[in-house]
Design an enzyme around this catalytic site. Structure first.
Site, PDB file in Angstrom:
ATOM      1  N   ASP A 126      82.913  17.079  34.030  1.00 38.18           N
ATOM      2  CA  ASP A 126      81.508  17.760  34.109  1.00 38.18           C
ATOM      3  C   ASP A 126      80.840  17.690  32.623  1.00 38.18           C
ATOM      4  OD1 ASP A 126      79.421  19.419  34.390  1.00 38.18           O
ATOM      5  OD2 ASP A 126      80.872  20.954  35.390  1.00 38.18           O
ATOM      6  N   ARG A 128      77.770  18.630  31.855  1.00 37.02           N
ATOM      7  CA  ARG A 128      76.606  19.623  31.914  1.00 37.02           C
ATOM      8  C   ARG A 128      76.576  20.544  30.648  1.00 37.02           C
ATOM      9  NH1 ARG A 128      76.557  21.053  38.012  1.00 37.02           N
ATOM     10  NH2 ARG A 128      78.870  21.402  37.497  1.00 37.02           N
TER      11      ARG A 128
END
EC number: 3.5.4.25
Length: 192
Positions: A126, A128
């Site tokens: 991930d 983000r």
């Protein structure tokens, strides 16, 4: 707003009801990082909030490989009734971009899970960054919220900016996303 330029507000009639929209552009990004907020005109002091990362394949094309499109639909339906906002972040493919996401999908087609596929093309599970969402919450003066999520990383990130109470988001599994949801639960700690 340190890092953001803010657009005007506009009305957005949808199948779920009347919303308002407003765009936030990261300064210095030449328009490549524009995030959208979809909100009800008068939300409470403790609004329902969905922090949603862009998923073109799920949100717009109805992909069954993920739960993104279903999660967005559920969020919009609930927010239209209960009041609140969707912060729609332009972080396609958990932050790796559309081009890389399609390459990861090709690896998933060969049997690799979503995390393995990301790692094979040089990314973390991930990528983000939710700090922009924190600035957006501050812009709207939100100090307390009911966060519609199953992702503990989103909860932890937004707790830096506001008091967060989690509300679970139940999206039905299907034959195409069942393995993906299992990986999110077992390897990424999602609260499914």
């Amino acid at each position: 707003m340190k890092r953001l330029e803010v657009s005007n507000q506009a009305k957005l009639p949808t199948q779920f009801g009347e919303f308002c929209i407003q765009c936030f552009r990261e300064k210095g990004s030449n328009g490549s990082k524009e995030h959208l907020v979809v909100f009800t005109p008068n939300f409470s002091q403790n609004p329902l909030v969905r922090l949603h990362s862009e998923c073109l394949t799920g949100d717009a094309l109805g992909s069954q490989k993920c739960d993104c499109g279903g999660a967005l639909q559920i969020a919009l339906e609930r927010i239209s009734k209960e009041g609140g906002l969707v912060i729609y972040l332009r972080q396609e493919g958990r932050g790796i971009g559309l081009f890389n996401k399609v390459n990861a999908y090709a690896l998933q087609d060969k049997g690799y899970d979503t995390i393995q596929a990301n790692e094979m093309i040089g990314f973390k599970d991930d990528e983000r960054d939710y700090s922009i969402a924190g600035e957006i919450l501050e812009y709207y003066g939100i100090k307390k919220m009911r966060l519609l999520t199953n992702n503990p990383k989103k909860i932890a990130a937004l707790e830096k900016y506001a008091e967060v109470t989690r509300e679970s988001l139940i999206v039905c599994a299907n034959e195409h996303n069942q393995g993906y949801l299992e990986v999110k639960k077992l390897k990424m700690g999602h609260l499914l």
